[in-house]
Design a protein around this motif. Structure first.
Motif, PDB file in Angstrom:
ATOM      1  N   MET A   1       0.848  -1.174   0.000  1.00 16.02           N
ATOM      2  CA  MET A   1       0.000   0.000   0.000  1.00 16.02           C
ATOM      3  C   MET A   1       0.890   1.232   0.000  1.00 16.02           C
ATOM      4  SD  MET A   1      -3.223   0.869   2.242  1.00 16.02           S
ATOM      5  CE  MET A   1      -3.218   2.475   2.942  1.00 16.02           C
ATOM      6  N   ASN A   2       0.621   2.147  -0.900  1.00 13.17           N
ATOM      7  CA  ASN A   2       1.434   3.350  -1.051  1.00 13.17           C
ATOM      8  C   ASN A   2       0.699   4.584  -0.548  1.00 13.17           C
ATOM      9  OD1 ASN A   2       3.618   2.063  -2.295  1.00 13.17           O
ATOM     10  ND2 ASN A   2       2.572   2.119  -4.264  1.00 13.17           N
ATOM     11  N   ASN A   3       1.466   5.519  -0.013  1.00 13.42           N
ATOM     12  CA  ASN A   3       0.945   6.820   0.373  1.00 13.42           C
ATOM     13  C   ASN A   3       1.305   7.789  -0.745  1.00 13.42           C
ATOM     14  OD1 ASN A   3       0.383   9.324   1.503  1.00 13.42           O
ATOM     15  ND2 ASN A   3       0.997   8.692   3.550  1.00 13.42           N
ATOM     16  N   LEU A   4       0.307   8.353  -1.416  1.00 12.32           N
ATOM     17  CA  LEU A   4       0.548   9.276  -2.523  1.00 12.32           C
ATOM     18  C   LEU A   4       0.865  10.686  -2.050  1.00 12.32           C
ATOM     19  CD1 LEU A   4      -2.307   8.076  -4.897  1.00 12.32           C
ATOM     20  CD2 LEU A   4       0.110   7.415  -4.929  1.00 12.32           C
ATOM     21  N   THR A   5       0.560  10.988  -0.786  1.00 10.05           N
ATOM     22  CA  THR A   5       0.779  12.318  -0.237  1.00 10.05           C
ATOM     23  C   THR A   5       2.213  12.517   0.225  1.00 10.05           C
ATOM     24  OG1 THR A   5      -1.524  12.377   0.452  1.00 10.05           O
ATOM     25  CG2 THR A   5      -0.055  13.981   1.475  1.00 10.05           C
ATOM     26  N   LYS A   6       2.801  11.481   0.800  1.00  9.38           N
ATOM     27  CA  LYS A   6       4.193  11.573   1.244  1.00  9.38           C
ATOM     28  C   LYS A   6       4.872  10.226   1.017  1.00  9.38           C
ATOM     29  CE  LYS A   6       3.482  10.360   6.082  1.00  9.38           C
ATOM     30  NZ  LYS A   6       3.604  10.775   7.451  1.00  9.38           N
ATOM     31  N   ALA A   7       6.163  10.286   0.794  1.00  5.97           N
ATOM     32  CA  ALA A   7       6.920   9.063   0.511  1.00  5.97           C
ATOM     33  C   ALA A   7       7.093   8.231   1.783  1.00  5.97           C
ATOM     34  CB  ALA A   7       8.280   9.423  -0.066  1.00  5.97           C
ATOM     35  N   ILE A   8       6.971   6.928   1.610  1.00  2.00           N
ATOM     36  CA  ILE A   8       7.238   5.967   2.691  1.00  2.00           C
ATOM     37  C   ILE A   8       8.427   5.132   2.240  1.00  2.00           C
ATOM     38  CG2 ILE A   8       6.339   3.972   3.923  1.00  2.00           C
ATOM     39  CD1 ILE A   8       3.556   5.070   3.489  1.00  2.00           C
ATOM     40  N   ASN A   9       9.400   4.962   3.151  1.00  2.00           N
ATOM     41  CA  ASN A   9      10.608   4.218   2.792  1.00  2.00           C
ATOM     42  C   ASN A   9      10.298   2.830   2.254  1.00  2.00           C
ATOM     43  OD1 ASN A   9      12.205   6.363   3.516  1.00  2.00           O
ATOM     44  ND2 ASN A   9      12.620   5.586   5.559  1.00  2.00           N
ATOM     45  N   GLN A  10       9.477   2.097   2.962  1.00  2.00           N
ATOM     46  CA  GLN A  10       9.124   0.755   2.524  1.00  2.00           C
ATOM     47  C   GLN A  10       7.621   0.564   2.684  1.00  2.00           C
ATOM     48  OE1 GLN A  10      11.250  -2.359   4.488  1.00  2.00           O
ATOM     49  NE2 GLN A  10      10.112  -3.958   3.478  1.00  2.00           N
ATOM     50  N   PRO A  11       6.894   0.484   1.555  1.00  2.00           N
ATOM     51  CA  PRO A  11       5.446   0.267   1.658  1.00  2.00           C
ATOM     52  C   PRO A  11       5.142  -1.036   2.386  1.00  2.00           C
ATOM     53  CG  PRO A  11       6.040   0.891  -0.574  1.00  2.00           C
ATOM     54  CD  PRO A  11       7.316   0.628   0.169  1.00  2.00           C
ATOM     55  N   VAL A  12       3.997  -1.065   3.004  1.00  2.00           N
ATOM     56  CA  VAL A  12       3.569  -2.229   3.762  1.00  2.00           C
ATOM     57  C   VAL A  12       2.941  -3.259   2.821  1.00  2.00           C
ATOM     58  CG1 VAL A  12       1.282  -2.370   4.808  1.00  2.00           C
ATOM     59  CG2 VAL A  12       3.186  -1.835   6.205  1.00  2.00           C
TER      60      VAL A  12
ATOM     61  N   TRP B   1       2.837   3.820  12.572  1.00  2.00           N
ATOM     62  CA  TRP B   1       1.846   4.846  12.900  1.00  2.00           C
ATOM     63  C   TRP B   1       2.036   6.124  12.083  1.00  2.00           C
ATOM     64  CZ3 TRP B   1      -2.624   5.842  15.108  1.00  2.00           C
ATOM     65  CH2 TRP B   1      -2.904   7.132  15.573  1.00  2.00           C
ATOM     66  N   GLY B   2       3.260   6.554  11.883  1.00  2.00           N
ATOM     67  CA  GLY B   2       3.537   7.808  11.177  1.00  2.00           C
ATOM     68  C   GLY B   2       3.485   7.709   9.662  1.00  2.00           C
ATOM     69  N   ASN B   3       3.259   6.524   9.122  1.00  2.00           N
ATOM     70  CA  ASN B   3       3.239   6.356   7.662  1.00  2.00           C
ATOM     71  C   ASN B   3       2.056   7.039   6.990  1.00  2.00           C
ATOM     72  OD1 ASN B   3       5.464   4.743   8.100  1.00  2.00           O
ATOM     73  ND2 ASN B   3       4.685   3.006   6.952  1.00  2.00           N
ATOM     74  N   TYR B   4       0.954   7.174   7.714  1.00  2.00           N
ATOM     75  CA  TYR B   4      -0.271   7.726   7.131  1.00  2.00           C
ATOM     76  C   TYR B   4      -0.880   8.716   8.098  1.00  2.00           C
ATOM     77  CZ  TYR B   4       0.368   3.463   4.428  1.00  2.00           C
ATOM     78  OH  TYR B   4       0.901   2.467   3.667  1.00  2.00           O
ATOM     79  N   GLU B   5      -1.369   9.826   7.552  1.00  2.00           N
ATOM     80  CA  GLU B   5      -2.043  10.849   8.348  1.00  2.00           C
ATOM     81  C   GLU B   5      -3.440  11.071   7.771  1.00  2.00           C
ATOM     82  OE1 GLU B   5      -0.792  11.994  11.076  1.00  2.00           O
ATOM     83  OE2 GLU B   5       1.228  11.195  10.781  1.00  2.00           O
ATOM     84  N   ILE B   6      -4.339  11.580   8.600  1.00  2.00           N
ATOM     85  CA  ILE B   6      -5.682  11.908   8.124  1.00  2.00           C
ATOM     86  C   ILE B   6      -5.549  12.917   6.989  1.00  2.00           C
ATOM     87  CG2 ILE B   6      -7.875  12.971   8.765  1.00  2.00           C
ATOM     88  CD1 ILE B   6      -7.404  11.789  11.609  1.00  2.00           C
ATOM     89  N   GLY B   7      -6.218  12.642   5.887  1.00  2.00           N
ATOM     90  CA  GLY B   7      -6.153  13.489   4.700  1.00  2.00           C
ATOM     91  C   GLY B   7      -5.224  12.968   3.623  1.00  2.00           C
ATOM     92  N   ASP B   8      -4.341  12.033   3.964  1.00  2.00           N
ATOM     93  CA  ASP B   8      -3.427  11.463   2.965  1.00  2.00           C
ATOM     94  C   ASP B   8      -4.210  10.678   1.918  1.00  2.00           C
ATOM     95  OD1 ASP B   8      -1.258  12.487   4.316  1.00  2.00           O
ATOM     96  OD2 ASP B   8      -0.490  10.548   5.007  1.00  2.00           O
ATOM     97  N   LYS B   9      -3.748  10.733   0.677  1.00  5.83           N
ATOM     98  CA  LYS B   9      -4.274   9.926  -0.417  1.00  5.83           C
ATOM     99  C   LYS B   9      -3.425   8.674  -0.531  1.00  5.83           C
ATOM    100  CE  LYS B   9      -7.570  12.319  -2.455  1.00  5.83           C
ATOM    101  NZ  LYS B   9      -8.906  11.790  -2.653  1.00  5.83           N
ATOM    102  N   VAL B  10      -4.071   7.529  -0.703  1.00  9.84           N
ATOM    103  CA  VAL B  10      -3.346   6.259  -0.773  1.00  9.84           C
ATOM    104  C   VAL B  10      -3.770   5.476  -2.014  1.00  9.84           C
ATOM    105  CG1 VAL B  10      -3.083   6.124   1.745  1.00  9.84           C
ATOM    106  CG2 VAL B  10      -5.060   5.044   0.648  1.00  9.84           C
ATOM    107  N   GLU B  11      -2.993   4.454  -2.329  1.00  4.99           N
ATOM    108  CA  GLU B  11      -3.350   3.543  -3.408  1.00  4.99           C
ATOM    109  C   GLU B  11      -2.934   2.128  -3.028  1.00  4.99           C
ATOM    110  OE1 GLU B  11      -1.371   4.210  -7.147  1.00  4.99           O
ATOM    111  OE2 GLU B  11       0.617   4.066  -6.239  1.00  4.99           O
ATOM    112  N   PHE B  12      -3.658   1.163  -3.545  1.00  2.00           N
ATOM    113  CA  PHE B  12      -3.341  -0.239  -3.342  1.00  2.00           C
ATOM    114  C   PHE B  12      -2.738  -0.753  -4.650  1.00  2.00           C
ATOM    115  CE2 PHE B  12      -7.558   0.180  -1.031  1.00  2.00           C
ATOM    116  CZ  PHE B  12      -6.965   0.596   0.135  1.00  2.00           C
ATOM    117  N   LYS B  13      -1.653  -1.472  -4.544  1.00  2.97           N
ATOM    118  CA  LYS B  13      -1.035  -2.077  -5.719  1.00  2.97           C
ATOM    119  C   LYS B  13      -0.953  -3.573  -5.488  1.00  2.97           C
ATOM    120  CE  LYS B  13       1.865   1.479  -7.693  1.00  2.97           C
ATOM    121  NZ  LYS B  13       3.215   1.831  -8.074  1.00  2.97           N
ATOM    122  N   ASN B  14      -1.392  -4.324  -6.475  1.00  2.00           N
ATOM    123  CA  ASN B  14      -1.290  -5.771  -6.418  1.00  2.00           C
ATOM    124  C   ASN B  14       0.083  -6.157  -6.948  1.00  2.00           C
ATOM    125  OD1 ASN B  14      -1.794  -8.436  -6.153  1.00  2.00           O
ATOM    126  ND2 ASN B  14      -3.352  -8.539  -7.751  1.00  2.00           N
ATOM    127  N   VAL B  15       0.942  -6.621  -6.048  1.00  2.00           N
ATOM    128  CA  VAL B  15       2.312  -6.951  -6.446  1.00  2.00           C
ATOM    129  C   VAL B  15       2.522  -8.440  -6.420  1.00  2.00           C
ATOM    130  CG1 VAL B  15       4.741  -6.516  -5.976  1.00  2.00           C
ATOM    131  CG2 VAL B  15       3.053  -4.808  -5.414  1.00  2.00           C
TER     132      VAL B  15
END
Length: 117
Positions: free
Chosen positions: A1-12, A103-117
C-alpha cells in the motif's frame, strides 16, 4: 500500500480481506505481526458501523487507519489488544491494520493507493 501524499521508505505488504469470514477472523489468534505486513479489510460501501473493529483475541496492538472510497485516510488510532471496539470518526470503506511502529506512515487526509504486487 502506497501513500501518494508523502513518501514511505518501505510500503507495507497487506493481505486483502473482502469476504465476511476473512474480515471476521482478521488478525485474531496470530502470535505476532511483522513490521512490514498487515491486513486490509474491505467493505462494499463507506460506513462507520461496518468498518468498526474489535481487538478480542488479538494479543498485540495495531496501528489502524480508515480509508474512504475516495482513497483518503479519514481516521487513525492505535488499537490496544483485547479492547472491545473501535469505530472510525467518519465513514470509511477500508480498514488498514498494520504494525504500530508504522503509525507515522499515514495521516488523516493522505491519499493512498493499493497495488497488487
Amino acid at each position: 500500500m502506497n501513500n501518494l501524499t508523502k513518501a514511505i521508505n518501505q510500503p507495507v505488504r497487506v493481505g486483502y480481506c473482502d469476504s465476511f469470514l476473512c474480515r471476521l477472523r482478521g488478525l485474531m489468534f496470530r502470535a505476532s505481526l511483522e513490521v512490514d505486513e498487515g491486513l486490509l479489510l474491505v467493505e462494499k460501501r463507506d460506513s462507520r458501523l461496518d468498518t468498526s473493529i474489535h481487538m478480542f483475541f488479538v494479543p498485540f496492538d495495531l496501528a489502524v487507519f480508515w480509508i474512504n472510497a475516495e482513497m483518503t485516510v479519514v481516521d487513525k488510532v492505535i488499537a490496544r489488544s483485547w479492547r472491545p471496539a473501535y469505530f472510525p470518526k467518519t465513514e470509511a470503506r477500508y480498514t488498514l491494520e498494520i504494525h504500530p511502529s508504522r503509525w507515522g506512515n499515514y495521516e488523516i487526509g493522505d491519499k493512498v493507493e493499493f497495488k497488487n504486487v
